[in-house]
Design a protein around this motif. Structure first.
Motif, PDB file in Angstrom:
ATOM      1  N   LEU A   1      -3.942  10.597  -9.243  1.00 16.16           N
ATOM      2  CA  LEU A   1      -4.762  10.989  -8.102  1.00 16.16           C
ATOM      3  C   LEU A   1      -5.296  12.401  -8.333  1.00 16.16           C
ATOM      4  CD1 LEU A   1      -2.109   9.298  -6.869  1.00 16.16           C
ATOM      5  CD2 LEU A   1      -3.370   9.679  -4.760  1.00 16.16           C
TER       6      LEU A   1
ATOM      7  N   THR B   1      -2.395   0.014  -5.355  1.00 17.13           N
ATOM      8  CA  THR B   1      -2.346   0.093  -6.814  1.00 17.13           C
ATOM      9  C   THR B   1      -1.732  -1.183  -7.363  1.00 17.13           C
ATOM     10  OG1 THR B   1      -0.191   1.201  -6.689  1.00 17.13           O
ATOM     11  CG2 THR B   1      -2.136   2.608  -6.861  1.00 17.13           C
TER      12      THR B   1
ATOM     13  N   THR C   1       0.853  -1.189   0.000  1.00 16.69           N
ATOM     14  CA  THR C   1       0.000   0.000   0.000  1.00 16.69           C
ATOM     15  C   THR C   1       0.886   1.234   0.000  1.00 16.69           C
ATOM     16  OG1 THR C   1      -0.103   0.041   2.419  1.00 16.69           O
ATOM     17  CG2 THR C   1      -1.878  -1.109   1.273  1.00 16.69           C
TER      18      THR C   1
ATOM     19  N   LEU D   1      -3.769   4.053  -0.115  1.00 18.84           N
ATOM     20  CA  LEU D   1      -4.328   3.451  -1.311  1.00 18.84           C
ATOM     21  C   LEU D   1      -3.487   2.274  -1.763  1.00 18.84           C
ATOM     22  CD1 LEU D   1      -3.397   5.439  -4.491  1.00 18.84           C
ATOM     23  CD2 LEU D   1      -2.606   6.184  -2.264  1.00 18.84           C
TER      24      LEU D   1
ATOM     25  N   LEU E   1      -9.386   8.624  -7.924  1.00 17.95           N
ATOM     26  CA  LEU E   1      -8.383   8.052  -8.818  1.00 17.95           C
ATOM     27  C   LEU E   1      -8.860   8.087 -10.254  1.00 17.95           C
ATOM     28  CD1 LEU E   1      -7.220   4.854  -6.862  1.00 17.95           C
ATOM     29  CD2 LEU E   1      -6.083   7.067  -6.987  1.00 17.95           C
TER      30      LEU E   1
ATOM     31  N   THR F   1      -7.198   1.381  -5.591  1.00 18.46           N
ATOM     32  CA  THR F   1      -8.293   1.494  -4.639  1.00 18.46           C
ATOM     33  C   THR F   1      -7.874   2.410  -3.499  1.00 18.46           C
ATOM     34  OG1 THR F   1      -9.004  -0.768  -5.120  1.00 18.46           O
ATOM     35  CG2 THR F   1      -9.823   0.228  -3.085  1.00 18.46           C
ATOM     36  N   ILE F   2      -8.726   3.368  -3.161  1.00 20.18           N
ATOM     37  CA  ILE F   2      -8.481   4.230  -2.008  1.00 20.18           C
ATOM     38  C   ILE F   2      -9.016   3.527  -0.768  1.00 20.18           C
ATOM     39  CG2 ILE F   2      -9.035   6.433  -0.920  1.00 20.18           C
ATOM     40  CD1 ILE F   2      -9.201   7.645  -3.714  1.00 20.18           C
ATOM     41  N   GLU F   3      -8.120   3.248   0.182  1.00 24.33           N
ATOM     42  CA  GLU F   3      -8.500   2.522   1.387  1.00 24.33           C
ATOM     43  C   GLU F   3      -9.016   3.455   2.476  1.00 24.33           C
ATOM     44  OE1 GLU F   3      -8.519  -0.646   1.303  1.00 24.33           O
ATOM     45  OE2 GLU F   3      -7.302  -1.045  -0.476  1.00 24.33           O
TER      46      GLU F   3
END
Length: 516
Positions: free
Chosen positions: A442, A434, A415, A432, A461, A466-468
């Motif tokens: 971003l 990738t 991450t 995030l 994005l 994915t944005i965590e």
């Protein structure tokens, strides 16, 4: 007339010694010759391969002779006493092999010994036995003679249990070297990783002791590489300690670099010089906390199809097996040429079928497991922390408040954590994921920054990933003008990899995003 054989022809003969009709042609004869090497060595000493001691013997090398010969080893004890002997046919004396002679009479051990290579035809018909005197007529007939010292050496490296990472030193319980004077020969101990087959990796140093002699208990060895870099032991594993001889001029307590020192060879009757010399191995167990186990990033079992999976080093990974009884599971790194390095040793318990491996110090490469149903033919890849990165490859030089600012990110890590900071501190923090080595863009909405009510609109994005999580600081006004910095940090290593100016590690350094 006496005949002599020399290495080179020092004189030519221009005329015949006698007239041809007065000469007598002899029958064909053989001029015997031979040579060998005999160096300082230990025997009856610690052997990590057998977890015991080598069989008392003297090993000679590069033995060559063109006649059937006997190797006789002797020591001085009021007279030249035979300690052992071995007959060898000429076809086996081609210089290719090491040959060991058993010490039957060990009264001169430890101490200097002499080895004679004697043609069998020059030994008398008397049958010689260990303990007998070697007559001068036999020693005078030797094709070659060498003298060296045989010593006794001991290393006891006991297993260790630790509840935390070991990053300072390890302790060897006992190290001893006994010579003719009782213990005057200087030596050091060196610590090394092991190959999967138990062979010590001699050129990879994890620590070296100060100069020692005689018997020493509780020898402390600082963990560091030859270049001075610190070593941390974060994962349970087996390690080897071996003995090296120190050159003259060093005193007990001195520090010395071991890379040019001679390994003390360890002679065994059946295996000649054993692979690891005078050595011992131990299991250093690092007991993992419940928090470390709970933070495991990946989990697999012997029945899981994890072949060719890619994992990121720096954290903890877990594996499970279904056997009822506790069993040891080991992890290995394939280094090519049918060779692998032992990287970790764990064992299940009656209470848990899971084992956990800390991958902080694992280098990039292919790995496999053995034990508990795991197969060495099923491998997976680990990306070491040194090869993980999160790079900001495109950052605008300026932006206006209320504008959407775009940053381009390329990462190869588990991450990425982004931190955007301005004149008054952190404005936003983003976590995030990738895909490997795929760039993504971003979008940072400066209008939403500083207002937690708009946190969902703060970052988005354009591309894979994915944005965590996203957080923003609460401020009562629009972002103030000034200089802002965005920093990308790869997770688990926790090392910032911002952009542009080269850093000492060769990766980019932070670049501020300046806004009016």
């Amino acid at each position: 007339h006496p005949m002599y054989v020399t290495e080179t022809n020092t004189q030519s003969v221009d005329t015949a010694v006698v007239d041809a009709d007065e000469a007598t042609l002899s029958s064909k004869f053989n001029i015997a010759g031979g040579s060998f090497q005999f160096r300082k060595q230990a025997t009856g000493s610690s052997d990590s391969y057998t977890d015991g001691f080598t069989i008392l013997s003297a090993t000679v090398e590069n033995v060559q002779a063109n006649v059937d010969s006997t190797l006789v080893i002797v020591f001085e004890d009021n007279f030249t006493r035979i300690a052992g002997l071995k007959s060898v046919p000429s076809e086996d004396l081609n210089g290719d092999d090491q040959i060991s002679i058993r010490y039957i009479e060990s009264g001169g051990f430890p101490g200097p010994h002499t080895v004679y290579l004697i043609p069998e035809s020059r030994l008398s018909s008397k049958e010689y036995n260990p303990g007998d005197e070697l007559p001068k007529s036999a020693s005078d007939a030797a094709l070659a003679t060498k003298t060296a010292e045989s010593v006794f050496s001991l290393i006891r490296f006991d297993d260790v249990n630790s509840t935390s990472v070991i990053n300072d030193q390890i302790t060897v319980s006992t190290a001893a070297l006994y010579d003719e004077q009782g213990g005057k020969t200087p030596f050091v101990l060196t610590v090394h990783p092991l190959q999967s087959d138990g062979k010590i990796i001699r050129d990879q140093y994890l620590g070296v002791s100060d100069v020692l002699s005689g018997r020493n208990d509780d020898v402390e060895i600082q963990l560091k590489r030859l270049n001075g870099a610190k070593v941390s032991l974060a994962q349970s594993n087996r390690y080897g300690v071996m003995m090296r001889l120190v050159d003259e001029g060093f005193q007990v307590g001195d520090s010395v670099s071991p890379d040019s020192l001679t390994i003390l060879q360890n002679s065994d009757l059946n295996r000649q010089f054993v692979e690891n010399g005078v050595s011992d191995t131990a299991l250093i167990s690092i007991i993992k906390s419940d928090a470390e186990k709970a933070a495991a990033t990946d989990s697999f079992s012997a029945t899981t199809n994890y072949d060719d999976e890619v994992l990121y080093g720096g954290g903890t990974i877990s594996f499970e097996h279904s056997a009822e009884d506790p069993e040891e599971i080991t992890i290995h790194q394939d280094v090519g040429e049918s060779t692998s390095v032992l990287k970790g040793v764990e064992a299940t318990t009656e209470d848990s079928s899971l084992v956990y491996f800390n991958t902080t110090d694992f280098r990039t490469g292919d790995y496999f497991l053995t034990g508990a149903g795991f197969s060495e033919n099923v491998s997976f890849k680990i990306i070491g922390t040194g090869d993980q990165y999160s790079n900001l490859t495109s950052v605008p030089d300026s932006a206006s408040v209320g504008e959407v600012v775009r940053f381009k990110l390329s990462a190869d890590t588990n991450t990425t954590e982004l931190n955007i900071a301005g004149p008054n501190g952190t404005v936003a923090a983003v976590t995030l994921t990738t895909p490997r080595a795929e760039a993504t863009t971003l979008r940072f909405n400066t209008y939403a920054a500083g207002d937690p009510a708009y946190v969902d609109d703060l970052v988005s994005l354009e591309g894979p990933g994915t944005i965590e999580s996203v957080t923003t600081s609460a401020i009562d006004e629009p972002l103030p003008a000034g200089e802002y910095t965005i920093t990308a940090t790869q997770h688990q290593a926790g090392r910032p990899i911002p952009r542009r100016r080269p850093s000492p590690s060769g990766r980019p350094t932070p670049s501020p995003c300046t806004r009016p």
